[in-house]
Design a protein around this motif. Structure first.
Motif, PDB file in Angstrom:
ATOM      1  N   ALA A   1       0.836  -1.197   0.000  1.00 17.03           N
ATOM      2  CA  ALA A   1       0.000   0.000   0.000  1.00 17.03           C
ATOM      3  C   ALA A   1       0.870   1.247   0.000  1.00 17.03           C
ATOM      4  O   ALA A   1       0.574   2.232  -0.673  1.00 17.03           O
ATOM      5  N   GLU A   2       1.965   1.178   0.737  1.00 20.14           N
ATOM      6  CA  GLU A   2       2.835   2.343   0.809  1.00 20.14           C
ATOM      7  C   GLU A   2       3.585   2.587  -0.495  1.00 20.14           C
ATOM      8  O   GLU A   2       3.969   3.709  -0.784  1.00 20.14           O
ATOM      9  N   SER A   3       3.780   1.524  -1.265  1.00 21.95           N
ATOM     10  CA  SER A   3       4.567   1.729  -2.484  1.00 21.95           C
ATOM     11  C   SER A   3       3.683   1.879  -3.718  1.00 21.95           C
ATOM     12  O   SER A   3       4.147   1.700  -4.834  1.00 21.95           O
ATOM     13  N   GLY A   4       2.405   2.178  -3.508  1.00 22.06           N
ATOM     14  CA  GLY A   4       1.568   2.555  -4.642  1.00 22.06           C
ATOM     15  C   GLY A   4       1.024   1.414  -5.486  1.00 22.06           C
ATOM     16  O   GLY A   4       0.642   1.608  -6.630  1.00 22.06           O
ATOM     17  N   VAL A   5       0.986   0.208  -4.933  1.00 19.89           N
ATOM     18  CA  VAL A   5       0.399  -0.929  -5.649  1.00 19.89           C
ATOM     19  C   VAL A   5      -1.129  -0.744  -5.653  1.00 19.89           C
ATOM     20  O   VAL A   5      -1.691  -0.273  -4.675  1.00 19.89           O
ATOM     21  N   PRO A   6      -1.808  -1.120  -6.752  1.00 20.43           N
ATOM     22  CA  PRO A   6      -3.267  -0.937  -6.793  1.00 20.43           C
ATOM     23  C   PRO A   6      -3.991  -1.717  -5.686  1.00 20.43           C
ATOM     24  O   PRO A   6      -3.538  -2.782  -5.277  1.00 20.43           O
ATOM     25  N   VAL A   7      -5.114  -1.158  -5.269  1.00 28.50           N
ATOM     26  CA  VAL A   7      -5.861  -1.716  -4.141  1.00 28.50           C
ATOM     27  C   VAL A   7      -6.222  -3.199  -4.331  1.00 28.50           C
ATOM     28  O   VAL A   7      -6.159  -3.985  -3.397  1.00 28.50           O
TER      29      VAL A   7
ATOM     30  N   GLN B   1      18.440   9.537 -17.488  1.00 27.56           N
ATOM     31  CA  GLN B   1      18.004  10.318 -16.331  1.00 27.56           C
ATOM     32  C   GLN B   1      16.921  11.309 -16.734  1.00 27.56           C
ATOM     33  O   GLN B   1      15.975  11.539 -15.957  1.00 27.56           O
ATOM     34  N   ALA B   2      17.036  11.855 -17.926  1.00 28.90           N
ATOM     35  CA  ALA B   2      16.045  12.831 -18.380  1.00 28.90           C
ATOM     36  C   ALA B   2      14.668  12.181 -18.474  1.00 28.90           C
ATOM     37  O   ALA B   2      13.668  12.744 -18.030  1.00 28.90           O
ATOM     38  N   VAL B   3      14.644  10.976 -19.061  1.00 28.38           N
ATOM     39  CA  VAL B   3      13.360  10.260 -19.173  1.00 28.38           C
ATOM     40  C   VAL B   3      12.801   9.980 -17.784  1.00 28.38           C
ATOM     41  O   VAL B   3      11.608  10.175 -17.521  1.00 28.38           O
ATOM     42  N   ILE B   4      13.657   9.541 -16.886  1.00 26.96           N
ATOM     43  CA  ILE B   4      13.196   9.206 -15.538  1.00 26.96           C
ATOM     44  C   ILE B   4      12.689  10.457 -14.824  1.00 26.96           C
ATOM     45  O   ILE B   4      11.631  10.442 -14.200  1.00 26.96           O
ATOM     46  N   ARG B   5      13.450  11.555 -14.994  1.00 33.39           N
ATOM     47  CA  ARG B   5      13.021  12.814 -14.364  1.00 33.39           C
ATOM     48  C   ARG B   5      11.670  13.257 -14.901  1.00 33.39           C
ATOM     49  O   ARG B   5      10.819  13.724 -14.147  1.00 33.39           O
ATOM     50  N   SER B   6      11.471  13.051 -16.200  1.00 34.97           N
ATOM     51  CA  SER B   6      10.243  13.548 -16.817  1.00 34.97           C
ATOM     52  C   SER B   6       8.984  12.901 -16.233  1.00 34.97           C
ATOM     53  O   SER B   6       7.899  13.453 -16.309  1.00 34.97           O
ATOM     54  N   VAL B   7       9.134  11.700 -15.648  1.00 36.95           N
ATOM     55  CA  VAL B   7       7.958  11.071 -15.022  1.00 36.95           C
ATOM     56  C   VAL B   7       8.049  11.149 -13.498  1.00 36.95           C
ATOM     57  O   VAL B   7       7.289  10.486 -12.782  1.00 36.95           O
ATOM     58  N   GLY B   8       9.004  11.935 -13.019  1.00 31.03           N
ATOM     59  CA  GLY B   8       9.089  12.160 -11.571  1.00 31.03           C
ATOM     60  C   GLY B   8       9.702  11.020 -10.795  1.00 31.03           C
ATOM     61  O   GLY B   8       9.438  10.862  -9.611  1.00 31.03           O
ATOM     62  N   GLY B   9      10.537  10.205 -11.441  1.00 31.87           N
ATOM     63  CA  GLY B   9      11.171   9.088 -10.743  1.00 31.87           C
ATOM     64  C   GLY B   9      12.522   9.466 -10.165  1.00 31.87           C
ATOM     65  O   GLY B   9      13.043  10.554 -10.422  1.00 31.87           O
TER      66      GLY B   9
ATOM     67  N   LYS C   1       9.567  -2.071 -13.719  1.00 36.25           N
ATOM     68  CA  LYS C   1       8.809  -2.422 -12.515  1.00 36.25           C
ATOM     69  C   LYS C   1       8.462  -1.209 -11.674  1.00 36.25           C
ATOM     70  O   LYS C   1       7.546  -1.262 -10.866  1.00 36.25           O
ATOM     71  N   ARG C   2       9.190  -0.119 -11.860  1.00 31.69           N
ATOM     72  CA  ARG C   2       8.853   1.092 -11.109  1.00 31.69           C
ATOM     73  C   ARG C   2       7.445   1.561 -11.484  1.00 31.69           C
ATOM     74  O   ARG C   2       7.089   1.563 -12.667  1.00 31.69           O
ATOM     75  N   THR C   3       6.709   1.999 -10.474  1.00 37.52           N
ATOM     76  CA  THR C   3       5.310   2.393 -10.703  1.00 37.52           C
ATOM     77  C   THR C   3       5.166   3.436 -11.801  1.00 37.52           C
ATOM     78  O   THR C   3       4.246   3.389 -12.603  1.00 37.52           O
ATOM     79  N   GLU C   4       6.085   4.387 -11.845  1.00 37.60           N
ATOM     80  CA  GLU C   4       5.891   5.518 -12.747  1.00 37.60           C
ATOM     81  C   GLU C   4       6.358   5.222 -14.180  1.00 37.60           C
ATOM     82  O   GLU C   4       6.084   5.980 -15.095  1.00 37.60           O
ATOM     83  N   MET C   5       7.044   4.092 -14.373  1.00 35.27           N
ATOM     84  CA  MET C   5       7.590   3.802 -15.701  1.00 35.27           C
ATOM     85  C   MET C   5       6.603   2.989 -16.540  1.00 35.27           C
ATOM     86  O   MET C   5       5.915   2.118 -16.035  1.00 35.27           O
ATOM     87  N   HIS C   6       6.605   3.286 -17.839  1.00 35.65           N
ATOM     88  CA  HIS C   6       5.787   2.495 -18.754  1.00 35.65           C
ATOM     89  C   HIS C   6       6.648   1.938 -19.877  1.00 35.65           C
ATOM     90  O   HIS C   6       7.771   2.380 -20.073  1.00 35.65           O
ATOM     91  N   TYR C   7       6.048   0.984 -20.604  1.00 34.11           N
ATOM     92  CA  TYR C   7       6.816   0.316 -21.641  1.00 34.11           C
ATOM     93  C   TYR C   7       7.426   1.310 -22.620  1.00 34.11           C
ATOM     94  O   TYR C   7       8.575   1.173 -23.022  1.00 34.11           O
ATOM     95  N   GLU C   8       6.627   2.313 -22.992  1.00 29.18           N
ATOM     96  CA  GLU C   8       7.128   3.256 -24.010  1.00 29.18           C
ATOM     97  C   GLU C   8       8.414   3.963 -23.544  1.00 29.18           C
ATOM     98  O   GLU C   8       9.306   4.220 -24.343  1.00 29.18           O
TER      99      GLU C   8
END
Ligand SMILES: Cc1cc2nc3c(=O)[nH]c(=O)nc-3n(C[C@H](O)[C@H](O)[C@H](O)COP(=O)(O)OP(=O)(O)OC[C@H]3O[C@@H](n4cnc5c(N)ncnc54)[C@H](O)[C@@H]3O)c2cc1C
Ligand SMILES: Nc1nc2c(ncn2[C@@H]2O[C@H](COP(=O)(O)OP(=O)(O)O)[C@@H](O)[C@H]2O)c(=O)[nH]1
Ligand SMILES: [Mg+2]
Lengths: 461, 631
Positions: free
Chosen positions: A417-423, B494-502, B516-523
């Motif tokens: 939950a803390e790391s933003g995984v969906p509910v 780093q620029a790409v990562i910064r652009s999504v706030g990672g 696997k990082r929440t903010e990253m997408h395949y593209e």
């Protein structure tokens, strides 16, 4: 679930300097390997079958060393159960064996039911056909009794508490589910991460609290609280000293919190004893005299075991008889000390007063009778109605193992939950926690969630 | 009594052309069985007696599964919907689901057209009254007018028609849904043949004319403005969509109900059948949740060429004059003209524990039942069962292997296992929470789960299969590549990562791990380490889900593995439960009733506890050892 990896203590409790925790099943080696660290860094998954290894068990959660062990590894089918078997040899004390068992149970093994190793041996074709009927009877009898004991043993308060934790989880889950199955209902509040975090943290705290106060856990951690009782000069301090000296390797000192007392912590044949009020006893200041019979009764209330010391060389006094009365409803052992001097005490009368309780004679001065006393203590803990004790222990160990698992799963949910995984992913671990808690109180009905869903919310066209 | 005549011989006869019947008939015919589909009224093929919508959570995934196996529902709704929406997009991938509002008339016409094209399928209008059974085996059926059709497999998909009774207020009359002819003799016949029947109930709301709706008092609910489809074969998308509208009940609605509650058949005791909790009537809702000030009402068009609108949320069996007051109490519907009144319907269904997981009845070899007759409710649930019953009936005739989906294969596996193992005491609806492995049973991977099964059965074309395999291969290759290639922490990265706030990289990292990082997408990953092949959106989504949720997926897979071991412990069909000493009486009764095929199934039966399972295992093992000894 059948054919998962099972574990149990396979040596009689409290006997011998070494105890064995046995694992059997597909994952036996894998589980042991997760916990085992050998000095030369070898992995159990790579060693040959039927070999013995020295090393340490490490708690993977904290990285701390739990035990020094010898570990034998035997791969199926040349084993008793025909499955992979790992035997962990550790120190014989009840504390260390249980620590090892709990560690194994937390790492993926399940506590074996009574007779389950035998059952597996049979299922895997190790035991022949003629024994089938016997095995079936054994399974039926043992499983039923274990169930009864486990359930009967559950204290009403505990099961109510667990039921309330489950209800809280269930309501949370229903809220998650309703958002998933009925997304069009905008008047149903979304289960948000902060709310979920709050609920889960609360459940986690409660579980931790429970683990700290669960009776078995408390005894294992704190020892049986034991009071040495008797008139002045009968030899209470001497008794304490010889118990401590005999078992000095395991003495620890715990500073008392409320009053300024030193408690002695000793391990007698695997039974952990916490000798209470020892400071007072040491200073030969008599507890009974100091606080009076009435108040000593209060002080005795919390005791699990009383050692009542009498003087062999004196006649029974009124006070002695009164002490018998005070402790009549409790577990106690009578120690008649100073057998090296001339007998004045009426032993028949002592036995009469003691009833079914054990009476041991000692001469602490000559160091006689101490072994018998220790045996009496161990017997009181382990024997009696051996079966019942065994099963009581099993069900307790199971509860603790399950509570630990519940703690682990709810912590995973919290982390997610803390790391933003969906509910709806977090929900997986929350559901698991709910199920595990259900196993403790013997309630695993699947329909509950759906019932909750439709009673909590107004849904449908 | 009519004079009977021999009307023909088939491999498979399907009784009924509802959502279950059409899938059953199509699948059987496609698999190569000479098939006959009989129905009371040919103009009502694949009729939607209740809401004009297909899909939704769990159900939408079933439609995808049907399509992956080669069924019809997905393809037909793709051509005939008035709007489509992806639900739960804000949640995790496991619970995403598609829902379509149907043009219910077009849906029927398209379904009829597709079926008429099938060379192996004959369609005929007839009321089936009787089954022909000889020595416990089905031999054929007899119609109301005496036509005898012979076949070695018969699938009954009679929906809510068996001894159907419509109830409005204090009026109760014999009828199928929407005043169609009920099926009475067949119900009697099934009973005579020794099948246990149970009485259920469901209901539907009134319909109104949209010419008389004041939409200004409602909120608009448009479809998604991106192309969506259920079927993996669909290439043309309907972008011209119609909206639905949202309004609410008012205080007045609640007052009307309270004042007229005594006229409700629900409360007068006229309705005896068990209704579904998830489909309560408005009078139910208002009384059970009396503290709720208002309830949602969705206005759903029934089609493009009609003004009729379905009033979702107002299901009721109150008398017609009260229904009119109810409608008038809803903002926007003050002057709405009612076109049809809502009603409740009671009907017989078959107790589903009498079925094997193939949906064949245990009592009568070759007789299958599918759809609402098995105690379920819902078009998708019906269609899924129909498809599997059709596949299994054909497989049996053609001497092929039976098709049983497990709980980890598909929602349809969950549905059928629940029905045949646990039974149901109310009309059964799929919910995502009924699936213990719902993370594995996703909308996005239905094809990966089931195409192969459909292909083996002969329901998936070579062309589609080849395409599917290519997709699978591309996904696997890209996954392998991402697990291999290392992304360097240079300025571009780093620029790409910064652009999504990672958080910026300190070291090189494998593509898979960065994704696997929440903010990253395949593209993002693909822009840093471009691939030679350009992946489709579907493929990209697949990769993202498989990597992002790998931990959870693996955990679920481990559970599945454990269950599979028990699934593989088969219980011999000729097992004699009475000969096993030690099994508790209740468990013995349940086991004799359900006759589970595996230890896993046995362990899911309520009332069979672990000790019984242990003893069962010992007994089965004993049998094995005995055989070995004999040889
Ligand atoms: C009033 C009403 C309200 C409903 N409300 C809901 C709801 O709110 N939510 C929900 O999920 N589902 C609801 N449903 C259920 C949904 O419509 C069904 O689950 C679904 O249509 C079942 O499909 P089926 O193929 O099993 O049966 P049906 O679609 O009913 O088809 C039955 C077919 O069998 C044929 N048939 C029957 N008897 C014979 C015979 N003797 N000889 C020849 N042919 C025969 C009929 O002609 C018909 O073609 C409702 C149904 C009704 C009637
Ligand atoms: N003869 C003899 N003296 C003992 C024995 N045990 C203890 N004592 C003595 O009895 C006295 C009182 O012992 P203590 O342990 O202080 O008794 P307490 O007041 O009960 O704590 C001491 O002088 C001890 O040495 C014994 O077994 N035999
Ligand atoms: Mg003293």
């Amino acid at each position: 679930m059948e054919f998962d990896t099972i574990a149990a203590i396979s040596t009689p409790m409290g006997e011998g300097a070494i105890a064995i925790v046995r694992l059997s099943g597909d994952e036996a080696v894998e589980i042991a390997d997760k916990l085992f660290k050998s000095p030369n860094g070898k992995h159990l998954t790579e060693v040959p079958s039927h070999t013995i290894h020295y090393g340490h068990l490490i708690d993977p959660k904290t990285g701390e060393v739990v035990e020094e062990v010898m570990l034998s590894l035997m791969r199926g089918p040349k084993t008793f159960t025909r499955e992979d078997v790992v035997e962990i040899n550790c120190h014989g004390g009840i504390i260390s064996v249980n620590r090892v068992l709990q560690l194994v149970l937390r790492s993926g093994a399940r506590l074996a039911e009574p007779g389950e190793f035998t059952k597996r041996a049979f299922l895997n074709g190790r035991i022949d056909l003629s024994q089938a009927e016997a095995v079936m009877d054994l399974i039926r009898a043992k499983t039923d009794r274990a169930m009864n004991v486990a359930l009967g043993q559950m204290d009403g308060k505990l099961s109510r508490l667990i039921a309330s934790l489950r209800q809280a989880l269930l309501e949370t889950l229903a809220q998650v589910e309703v958002n998933i199955d009925y997304p069009e209902y905008d008047d149903v509040e979304e289960m948000t991460i902060p709310v979920l975090l709050e609920k889960c943290s609360w459940v986690r705290e409660e579980i931790i609290q429970l683990l700290q106060t669960s009776s078995q856990g408390k005894i294992l951690r704190e020892g049986l609280s034991t009071v040495i009782l008797g008139r002045p000069n009968v030899g209470k301090s001497s008794l304490l000293n010889s118990l401590v000296q005999e078992n000095k390797a395991i003495v620890t000192e715990i500073a008392g919190t409320t009053r300024d007392i030193i408690e002695e912590y000793v391990n007698v044949r695997g039974v952990p004893l916490r000798l209470v009020d020892t400071a007072g006893i040491r200073e030969t200041e008599d507890i009974v005299e100091r606080i009076g019979v009435e108040r000593s009764r209060e002080a005795l209330k919390g005791a699990d075991l009383i050692l009542l010391v009498l003087n062999y060389g004196e006649e029974l006094s009124i006070e002695d008889e009164r002490l018998f009365e005070t402790i009549q409803a409790m577990d106690y052992i009578v120690v008649v000390n100073k057998t090296d001097i001339e007998r004045k005490i009426d032993l028949n009368r002592v036995h009469e007063l003691a009833g079914k309780h054990r009476v041991v004679t000692t001469s602490l001065l000559k160091e006689e009778g101490i072994i018998e006393l220790e045996e009496a203590i161990a017997a009181l803990f382990f024997e009696g109605q051996i079966e019942a004790n065994d099963l009581t222990y099993v069900s307790n160990a199971r509860h603790i193992a399950l509570l630990h698992q519940a703690q682990d799963t709810i912590e995973e949910a919290l982390m997610a939950a803390e790391s933003g995984v969906p509910v709806d992913m977090i929900q997986i671990d929350v559901t698991r926690t709910w199920e595990i808690l259900g196993e403790i109180i013997g309630d695993t009905v699947q329909e509950s969630l759906i019932n909750q869903l439709f009673s909590q919310f107004c849904l449908g066209k | 009594m009519p004079t009977n005549y021999e009307a023909g011989t088939f491999d498979v006869i399907v009784v009924g052309a509802g959502h279950a019947g059409v899938e059953a008939a199509y699948a059987a015919a496609r698999m190569g069985a000479k098939t006959l589909m009989l129905t009371i009224n040919l103009d009502m093929i694949a009729f939607m007696p209740c809401n004009p919508s297909v899909g939704g959570p769990a159900k939408g995934i079933v439609v995808r599964e049907i399509d992956a196996l080669g069924g019809l529902m997905g393809k037909v709704i793709d051509k005939t919907h008035i709007q489509m929406r992806m639900l739960n997009t804000g949640k995790g991938p496991a619970v995403r689901a598609l829902r379509a509002q149907a043009d219910k008339f077009q849906y029927q016409h398209e379904m009829k057209r597709v079926l008429e094209e099938e060379p192996n399928l004959q369609i005929h209008q007839a009321m089936v009254d009787e089954l022909i059974i000889e020595e416990g085996e089905i031999k054929g059926i007899i119609t109301q007018i005496g036509a005898i059709y012979r076949a070695a497999a018969v699938i009954i998909t009679s929906g809510t028609f068996l001894r159907g009774e419509i109830i409005i207020g204090n009026l109760k009359y014999s009828s199928g849904p929407n005043n169609q002819q009920p099926s009475i003799k067949l119900a009697d016949n099934l009973k005579e043949l020794g099948l246990d029947l149970i009485r259920f109930k469901t209901g539907t709301p009134p319909r109104v004319n949209n010419r008389t709706i004041d939409y200004s008092k409602t909120e608009i609910q448009p479809g998604d403005d991106v192309p969506r489809a259920f079927s993996y074969e669909t290439t043309e998308y309907i972008m011209d969509q119609l909206p639905c509208w949202l309004t609410y009940t008012s205080e007045q609605t609640h007052k009307v109900i309270e004042d007229n509650l005594h006229l409700s058949p629900m409360f007068s005791g006229m309705i005896k059948g068990t209704g579904p909790r998830y489909c309560p009537s408005i009078e139910d809702k208002v009384t059970r949740f009396s503290d709720k000030p208002r309830h949602q009402i969705f206005l759903e068009p029934e089609g493009r060429n009609t003004r009729e609108v379905y009033v979702q949320g107002l299901s009721t069996s109150l008398p017609e004059h009260v229904q009119k007051q109810l409608i008038a109490s809803v903002p926007g519907l003050e002057n709405a003209e009612m076109m049809r009144a809502g009603y409740a319907i009671e009907y017989d269904s078959v107790v589903p524990t009498q079925l094997w997981p193939t949906l064949e009845t245990k009592k009568i070899s070759g007789l299958y039942t599918a759809g609402q007759i098995n105690g379920t409710s819902g078009y998708e649930e019906a269609a899924g069962q129909g498809l599997l019953a059709g596949m299994n009936a054909a497989a049996k005739i053609l001497g092929r292997e039976e098709i049983i989906l497990s709980r980890s294969d598909a929602y349809m596996g969950v549905l059928i296992d629940d029905l045949v193992t646990k039974g149901t005491n109310e009309p059964y609806r799929l919910l995502t929470s009924r699936a213990e492995y719902r993370l594995l049973l996703r909308h996005d991977n239905a094809d990966l789960r089931l195409t192969e099964t459909g292909y083996k059965a002969g329901l998936i074309s070579e062309e589609r299969h080849a395409k599917f395999q290519l997709k699978k291969q591309r996904i696997e290759e890209e996954l392998a590549r991402l697990r291999e290639v290392i992304i360097k922490p240079n300025e571009t990265t780093q620029a790409v990562i910064r652009s999504v706030g990672g958080a910026e990289l300190k070291d090189g990292i494998r593509g898979a791990d960065l994704l696997k990082r929440t903010e990253m997408h395949y593209e993002h990953i693909a822009s840093l380490i471009p691939s030679d092949v350009v992946l489709s959106e579907d493929e990209q989504e697949q990769i993202e889900i498989q990597l992002k949720y790998e931990g959870y997926i693996q955990k679920a897979m481990q559970q599945v593995e454990k269950m599979k071991k028990l699934e593989n412990k088969k219980i011999p069909e000729n097992i004699d439960y009475d000969a096993i000493s030690g099994i508790a009486t209740e468990a013995r009764m349940k086991l004799k009733d359900v006759r589970p095929l595996s230890i896993a199934q046995a362990s899911r039966i309520a009332g069979v506890n672990p000790a019984d399972i242990s003893i069962l295992l010992v007994y089965i093992e004993q049998g094995k050892i005995a055989r070995i000894n004999m040889n």
